[in-house]
Scaffold this active site. Sequence first.
Site, short mmCIF file in Angstrom:
data_model
loop_
_atom_site.label_atom_id
_atom_site.label_comp_id
_atom_site.label_asym_id
_atom_site.label_seq_id
_atom_site.Cartn_x
_atom_site.Cartn_y
_atom_site.Cartn_z
N ARG A 25 92.76 30.89 -70.44
CA ARG A 25 93.07 29.49 -70.75
C ARG A 25 94.58 29.27 -70.92
NH1 ARG A 25 88.36 27.24 -70.84
NH2 ARG A 25 86.63 28.52 -71.53
N GLU A 95 107.19 27.03 -63.83
CA GLU A 95 107.85 27.56 -65.03
C GLU A 95 107.80 29.08 -65.08
OE1 GLU A 95 105.90 25.82 -68.40
OE2 GLU A 95 106.33 23.78 -67.72
N HIS A 100 100.30 31.78 -60.03
CA HIS A 100 99.08 31.41 -60.75
C HIS A 100 98.58 30.07 -60.21
CE1 HIS A 100 102.61 29.83 -62.84
NE2 HIS A 100 101.88 28.77 -63.13
N HIS A 102 96.40 26.72 -61.34
CA HIS A 102 95.83 25.96 -62.45
C HIS A 102 94.48 25.40 -61.99
CE1 HIS A 102 99.73 25.34 -64.74
NE2 HIS A 102 100.22 25.63 -63.55
P1 5GP Z 1 103.82 26.49 -64.10
O1 5GP Z 1 104.67 25.31 -64.46
O2 5GP Z 1 104.62 27.74 -63.92
O3 5GP Z 1 102.90 26.20 -62.95
O4 5GP Z 1 102.83 26.69 -65.32
C1 5GP Z 1 102.98 27.65 -66.32
C2 5GP Z 1 101.85 27.43 -67.30
O5 5GP Z 1 101.73 28.58 -68.11
C3 5GP Z 1 102.08 26.25 -68.24
O6 5GP Z 1 101.00 25.32 -68.10
C4 5GP Z 1 102.12 26.88 -69.64
O7 5GP Z 1 101.48 26.09 -70.60
C5 5GP Z 1 101.42 28.21 -69.43
N1 5GP Z 1 101.88 29.31 -70.28
C6 5GP Z 1 103.17 29.68 -70.50
N2 5GP Z 1 103.22 30.76 -71.30
C7 5GP Z 1 101.91 31.10 -71.59
C8 5GP Z 1 101.32 32.14 -72.36
O8 5GP Z 1 101.97 33.00 -72.95
N3 5GP Z 1 99.95 32.17 -72.41
C9 5GP Z 1 99.18 31.24 -71.76
N4 5GP Z 1 97.86 31.35 -71.88
N5 5GP Z 1 99.72 30.24 -71.00
C10 5GP Z 1 101.06 30.18 -70.91
#
Ligand code: 5GP
Length: 116
Positions: A25, A95, A100, A102
């Site tokens: 999650r 980020e 990954h 979503h």
């Molecule tokens: P991005 O912007 O890279 O597609 O999304 C990164 C996602 O990773 C964000 O939605 C953020 O909330 C999630 N995230 C960042 N650090 C952690 C963590 O340590 N554990 C979990 N479960 N999610 C994380």
Amino acid sequence: IFARILRGEIPNDTVAENDHALAFRDITPRAPTHVLVIPKGKYVSFDDFATNAPPDEITGFMRLCADVARQEGVSLEGGNGFRAIANAGPDGMQEVPHFHLHILGGRRLGALVADG
Ligand code: 5GP
């Protein structure tokens, strides 16, 4: 950070796992279902994964994404649908530089992208 999750150094809320991928999650959920699916191999982005991962890893990853949607009750087998998003690079506002996907669902998700 996701490499540390894979090594078990950071606790995570695991939803599903197979030989090639892990689903857990999101720490800041943006919808009732907000699960991140990551391959166990090291890839920075969707295109890196799609280009360089071996076929069995791509299949294992994709199958786990489908398992998550089904398990969360958002697949079209009995559910109301979901959105799968892969952000890449600065314009994609990625980020975490570990590929990954979503999986978001459980509510109407609105427009595909926000303006600005
Ligand atoms: P991005 O912007 O890279 O597609 O999304 C990164 C996602 O990773 C964000 O939605 C953020 O909330 C999630 N995230 C960042 N650090 C952690 C963590 O340590 N554990 C979990 N479960 N999610 C994380």
